[in-house]
Scaffold this motif. Sequence first.
Motif, PDB file in Angstrom:
ATOM      1  N   TYR A   5     -10.537  18.986  20.236  1.00 15.00           N
ATOM      2  CA  TYR A   5     -11.267  18.526  21.479  1.00 15.00           C
ATOM      3  C   TYR A   5     -12.748  18.439  21.024  1.00 15.00           C
ATOM      4  N   ASN A   6     -13.325  17.403  20.799  1.00 17.25           N
ATOM      5  CA  ASN A   6     -14.516  17.159  20.448  1.00 17.25           C
ATOM      6  C   ASN A   6     -15.575  17.089  21.524  1.00 17.25           C
ATOM      7  N   PHE A   7     -16.562  18.073  21.628  1.00 19.99           N
ATOM      8  CA  PHE A   7     -17.689  18.070  22.616  1.00 19.99           C
ATOM      9  C   PHE A   7     -18.996  17.680  22.055  1.00 19.99           C
ATOM     10  N   SER A   8     -18.740  16.768  21.151  1.00 20.18           N
ATOM     11  CA  SER A   8     -20.319  16.390  20.394  1.00 20.18           C
ATOM     12  C   SER A   8     -20.924  15.462  21.532  1.00 20.18           C
ATOM     13  N   PRO A   9     -22.169  15.531  21.295  1.00 17.76           N
ATOM     14  CA  PRO A   9     -23.176  14.632  21.894  1.00 17.76           C
ATOM     15  C   PRO A   9     -23.347  13.393  21.668  1.00 17.76           C
ATOM     16  N   GLY A  10     -22.610  13.008  20.334  1.00 17.39           N
ATOM     17  CA  GLY A  10     -22.699  11.686  19.588  1.00 17.39           C
ATOM     18  C   GLY A  10     -23.157  11.831  18.397  1.00 17.39           C
ATOM     19  N   PRO A  11     -22.386  11.087  17.580  1.00 17.59           N
ATOM     20  CA  PRO A  11     -21.141  10.221  17.944  1.00 17.59           C
ATOM     21  C   PRO A  11     -20.249  11.285  18.437  1.00 17.59           C
ATOM     22  N   SER A  12     -19.191  10.864  19.284  1.00 16.98           N
ATOM     23  CA  SER A  12     -18.336  11.417  19.935  1.00 16.98           C
ATOM     24  C   SER A  12     -17.018  11.132  20.138  1.00 16.98           C
ATOM     25  N   PRO A 305     -24.987  21.572  29.448  1.00 16.95           N
ATOM     26  CA  PRO A 305     -25.608  22.776  28.686  1.00 16.95           C
ATOM     27  C   PRO A 305     -25.304  24.042  29.407  1.00 16.95           C
ATOM     28  N   PHE A 306     -25.012  25.120  28.774  1.00 14.37           N
ATOM     29  CA  PHE A 306     -24.798  26.213  29.314  1.00 14.37           C
ATOM     30  C   PHE A 306     -25.301  27.534  28.448  1.00 14.37           C
ATOM     31  N   VAL A 307     -25.674  28.609  28.911  1.00 19.85           N
ATOM     32  CA  VAL A 307     -26.270  29.631  28.284  1.00 19.85           C
ATOM     33  C   VAL A 307     -25.537  30.929  28.947  1.00 19.85           C
ATOM     34  N   CYS A 308     -25.480  31.823  27.699  1.00 17.81           N
ATOM     35  CA  CYS A 308     -25.189  33.373  28.258  1.00 17.81           C
ATOM     36  C   CYS A 308     -26.029  33.886  29.068  1.00 17.81           C
ATOM     37  N   THR A 309     -25.753  34.697  30.156  1.00 22.13           N
ATOM     38  CA  THR A 309     -26.602  35.243  31.207  1.00 22.13           C
ATOM     39  C   THR A 309     -27.264  36.550  30.409  1.00 22.13           C
ATOM     40  N   GLU A 310     -26.632  37.223  29.455  1.00 22.82           N
ATOM     41  CA  GLU A 310     -27.282  38.325  28.644  1.00 22.82           C
ATOM     42  C   GLU A 310     -28.688  38.267  28.721  1.00 22.82           C
ATOM     43  N   ALA A 311     -29.357  39.240  29.169  1.00 23.68           N
ATOM     44  CA  ALA A 311     -30.686  39.389  29.146  1.00 23.68           C
ATOM     45  C   ALA A 311     -31.355  39.544  27.852  1.00 23.68           C
ATOM     46  N   ASP A 312     -30.867  40.560  26.917  1.00 21.20           N
ATOM     47  CA  ASP A 312     -31.466  40.647  25.648  1.00 21.20           C
ATOM     48  C   ASP A 312     -31.441  39.619  24.762  1.00 21.20           C
ATOM     49  N   PRO A 313     -32.454  39.086  24.140  1.00 21.77           N
ATOM     50  CA  PRO A 313     -32.502  38.009  23.399  1.00 21.77           C
ATOM     51  C   PRO A 313     -31.487  37.878  22.265  1.00 21.77           C
ATOM     52  N   ALA A 328     -14.596  26.955  18.284  1.00 19.15           N
ATOM     53  CA  ALA A 328     -14.140  25.950  17.091  1.00 19.15           C
ATOM     54  C   ALA A 328     -12.925  26.228  16.439  1.00 19.15           C
ATOM     55  N   ALA A 329     -12.690  27.607  16.322  1.00 16.49           N
ATOM     56  CA  ALA A 329     -11.413  27.985  15.551  1.00 16.49           C
ATOM     57  C   ALA A 329     -10.288  27.592  16.492  1.00 16.49           C
ATOM     58  N   GLN A 330     -10.615  27.607  17.658  1.00 18.37           N
ATOM     59  CA  GLN A 330      -9.503  27.070  18.684  1.00 18.37           C
ATOM     60  C   GLN A 330      -9.506  25.549  18.807  1.00 18.37           C
ATOM     61  N   GLY A 331     -10.036  24.773  18.198  1.00 18.85           N
ATOM     62  CA  GLY A 331      -9.988  23.284  18.148  1.00 18.85           C
ATOM     63  C   GLY A 331     -10.855  22.858  19.339  1.00 18.85           C
ATOM     64  N   LEU A 332     -11.939  23.606  19.630  1.00 24.34           N
ATOM     65  CA  LEU A 332     -12.841  23.176  20.748  1.00 24.34           C
ATOM     66  C   LEU A 332     -14.205  23.040  19.935  1.00 24.34           C
ATOM     67  N   VAL A 333     -14.763  21.809  19.595  1.00 19.67           N
ATOM     68  CA  VAL A 333     -15.701  21.754  18.390  1.00 19.67           C
ATOM     69  C   VAL A 333     -16.652  21.109  19.119  1.00 19.67           C
ATOM     70  N   ASN A 334     -17.778  21.259  18.261  1.00 20.95           N
ATOM     71  CA  ASN A 334     -19.338  20.721  18.281  1.00 20.95           C
ATOM     72  C   ASN A 334     -20.015  21.247  19.711  1.00 20.95           C
ATOM     73  N   LEU A 335     -19.977  22.601  20.167  1.00 20.93           N
ATOM     74  CA  LEU A 335     -20.163  23.104  21.340  1.00 20.93           C
ATOM     75  C   LEU A 335     -21.701  23.753  21.392  1.00 20.93           C
ATOM     76  N   GLY A 343     -28.481  27.643  22.664  1.00 20.36           N
ATOM     77  CA  GLY A 343     -27.425  27.601  23.790  1.00 20.36           C
ATOM     78  C   GLY A 343     -26.339  26.849  23.226  1.00 20.36           C
ATOM     79  N   MET A 344     -25.693  26.668  24.529  1.00 22.54           N
ATOM     80  CA  MET A 344     -24.389  25.684  24.281  1.00 22.54           C
ATOM     81  C   MET A 344     -24.291  24.302  24.852  1.00 22.54           C
ATOM     82  N   ARG A 345     -23.374  23.415  24.746  1.00 24.39           N
ATOM     83  CA  ARG A 345     -23.436  22.335  25.483  1.00 24.39           C
ATOM     84  C   ARG A 345     -22.147  21.396  25.251  1.00 24.39           C
ATOM     85  N   ALA A 346     -21.693  21.084  26.450  1.00 26.25           N
ATOM     86  CA  ALA A 346     -20.232  20.455  26.232  1.00 26.25           C
ATOM     87  C   ALA A 346     -20.547  19.028  26.752  1.00 26.25           C
TER      88      ALA A 346
END
Lengths: 373, 373
Positions: A5-12, A305-313, A328-335, A343-346
Motif C-alpha cells: 500500500y503506497n501512500f506516496s504523495p506523488g508519483p503515487s 499529514p499527522f504527527v505524534c502527540t508526544e511533547a518531548d521533541p 514500511a516493514a508491514q507493506g505500508l510505504v512512503n508515510l 512528521g507523517m503523511r498518508a
Amino acid sequence: MKRVYNFSPGPSVLPLPVLERAAAEMTDANGAGQSVMEMSHRSKDFKPIIEGAEALLRELMGIPPNYRVLFLQGGASLQFSMIPLNLASGEQAGPEAPGKKAVYIETGIWAKKAAAEAAKFVDVSVPASSKDRAYTYIPAAPAPEPGDAYYHITLNNTIVGTKWAGLPDTGPVPLAADISSCILSEPLEVAKFGVLYAGAQKNLGPAGLTVVIIREDLIGHAPSWVPALLRYDIHAGEGSMYNTPPCYGIYIMGLVLEWLKNLGGLPAITRLNQEKAGLFYRYLEQSRLFRSPVEKSCRSLMNIPFVCTEADPARREELETRFVKEAAAQGLVNLAGHRLVGGMRASIYNAMPIEGVRALIQFMEQFEKTNGK
Amino acid sequence: MKRVYNFSPGPSVLPLPVLERAAAEMTDANGAGQSVMEMSHRSKDFKPIIEGAEALLRELMGIPPNYRVLFLQGGASLQFSMIPLNLASGEQAGPEAPGKKAVYIETGIWAKKAAAEAAKFVDVSVPASSKDRAYTYIPAAPAPEPGDAYYHITLNNTIVGTKWAGLPDTGPVPLAADISSCILSEPLEVAKFGVLYAGAQKNLGPAGLTVVIIREDLIGHAPSWVPALLRYDIHAGEGSMYNTPPCYGIYIMGLVLEWLKNLGGLPAITRLNQEKAGLFYRYLEQSRLFRSPVEKSCRSLMNIPFVCTEADPARREELETRFVKEAAAQGLVNLAGHRLVGGMRASIYNAMPIEGVRALIQFMEQFEKTNGK
C-alpha cells in the motif's frame, strides 16, 4: 513480492487493473503490433489514444466547450512560469520590466514557489497567507482589484494537507488554480476558473505529463519573445503536438480515466474518497498518540499529514521515525512527511483502495498500543 | 497481431526484450511491490534506477567526469530555448535586448527551428546553410569568431537524412549539438562538445524524457529572470530532481542501455548500424525505381529518405503513396517521409533488427518488379 500500500504523495499508487492492462498491451497495443511507447505520435494508431483521453477527461470533469485541454511537459512547476508568461507578462522580461499585477494566495510551499516564479515576469501581490500557522489553514481570500491579470490559488496543498473548502469570488479576474493533487477527486466547477493545471503523477498517471485546462479567450496573449514550448497558443494550435508529447503518459492517463468512468465517475469516487478520508480523520480524532495538525474546516481529502502527540521533541522524532520504518516493514510505504515539515503523511489518492486505509489504521492502533498511550 | 517492423522517425521501435521486461515488472519492479510508475522519485526504490541509468549512459558514451548528465522534460525543442537562455542571454529578454552572438549552421528544419528560438534571446549568426539544395548535404562550416557564445549544429538531421561526417573546429567556442536522432548510434567524442542534447524517443526510450550532457563550466550563467525549470544550474544542483522527473522514461532508458551494453556497447552497435545502413544504401544505389536524394558523403546511419525515380510528379506521388500503403499492409510501417518533404523514409535506429531492413529491401525489390522498371 506482494503489492504494497503506497501512500506516496506523488508519483503515487495507480489502479492495479490499469497496470495489468498496460503490461498486457506492452508489446502490442490495440492490435497495432507495437507498444504505445513505439507509436509515432502522428500515426493513426496514436490518434484515438490522445483523442480518447481528452474526450474522457472532458466528460468526467464536465469541461465546457470553450475550454481547451492541453497535454504538456514540465510538471506543475513549469506552469508556475507559463501562466504569468502567457497571461500577464510584458514585451520585455527581467527585473526592470515587470508585466501586469497578479494575485497569489500563499497556502504552502508550492503556492510560494508559484508566486516566486511569477515574480520574474509580473508584479505579484500576496494579500493573504497562512504562513503564520505553518500553512495549517486556508486564509480568507480578499477580492482582487479590477485590473488584476489573474488570481492564483493552490486548490489542494499536498505538503500541508489543506484544501480550499470554497472558491474565492474573483469576479471578472480569471481564477488560476494548481489542482495537481486533487484533480478528479471530487466535483469542480471548471467554468469558475480561467486556468486549471495538474501534474499527472497523483490522480492521473505517471510523472512527465501535465494537464492544462484553459479558457479559450486567455490563449494568445504571450509576448513574442516567449519560447515556443512555453506558449499556450502554440500548443493549442497544434493540438498538443507542436513537438512530441509524452505519449505513454497520455495512454496511461486514458486507462486511468476509463477505470474511473467504469467505477462510476466523479460521484462514485467522491463518495469513496470521503469514506476513506472520513475513516482516517475519525481515527486521528480519537487517537491519543496521533493527531492532525490541520484546521478541521479545510482538511484535504487526498493528503493527510499527522504527527505524534508526544511533547518531548527528541522522543517524538524517535517515535515518528520508528513508525514510518515499522509501517514500511508491514507493506505500508512512503508515510514520511515532506522533508520540509517532518512528521507523517498518508496520501490517499483515488487509486488507494479503502483496504489500504483500513490496514494503515489497524497498524496505527497496534503501534499506539505497543507504544503505551 | 504479429509485431510490425516500425520505421517511425520517433517515437520509434524499442528492443523487444526491454518491452518484455517492462511488462513483467509492471506491477512489481525489483521486488518493491509497486510499478516504477508508482515509485516516489525520492524513494530508495527509485534511486538505483536513476543512478544506474546515468552510470550506464556515462559508461557507454564515455562521458568525462567534468560533464553533468541531466534528465529533463520538454524534448529537444525546449533545449532550443534553454541553450541560449543559459549560455548567452542578457539581463533582459525581448527583441530590443539581445544577448551575445551565437552561431547556427542551418542543415534542416530542426536546425532552423533551433536558430529561430535562439533569436528570441541572442544575436544569431547563420554563416552556412544547405537550404539551396533542400538540405541534402552538410555545408562547409566556417570558424566562429573568438567572442561567440557557442556554435550550434544538428549532428544528424532526422527529416532529410544527413549527418555531419566530421566536426567543425570551433576552438575555444563551445560546440552545442542536437544528437536526438543519433545518440549512441556510433562513437562520439563528448569532450569536443560543450553541450549535447537528445530527445529520448529515438535511440533511448519513450517520448517525454530529454537527456542533456553539459560541461560543468557552462552551467550557472543564466540571468536571474530565467524560469527555474529552464535553468541548468537548478537541475544540476538538484540531480535532475528539482521537480518530479519523467521517472518511467528514465527507467525504460536504463533498460535500453542495459540491452545495448549486453549487445557489446558502441563498438557492436556501430558495426550493426553500418551493416544495416550499408545494405539499404547499396540497394538504393542499384535500384531503378528508388533513389536516395542525399549526397553520399553525409548520409545518415539512422534516417534514410528515398524517393521514386519516376519523372512525372503525379505518377511519382501515386507510386509513393501506394508504396507506403502496401508496405504497411506487409507489416512495414511508418515509411512515409516527413510531411514537409514528402517521399519515403526508413528510420533504422539501434533497436531496428537487421531482419527488418532485409524485409524492407525484399518488399522494395518486389514492388520494383511489379511496378515495371
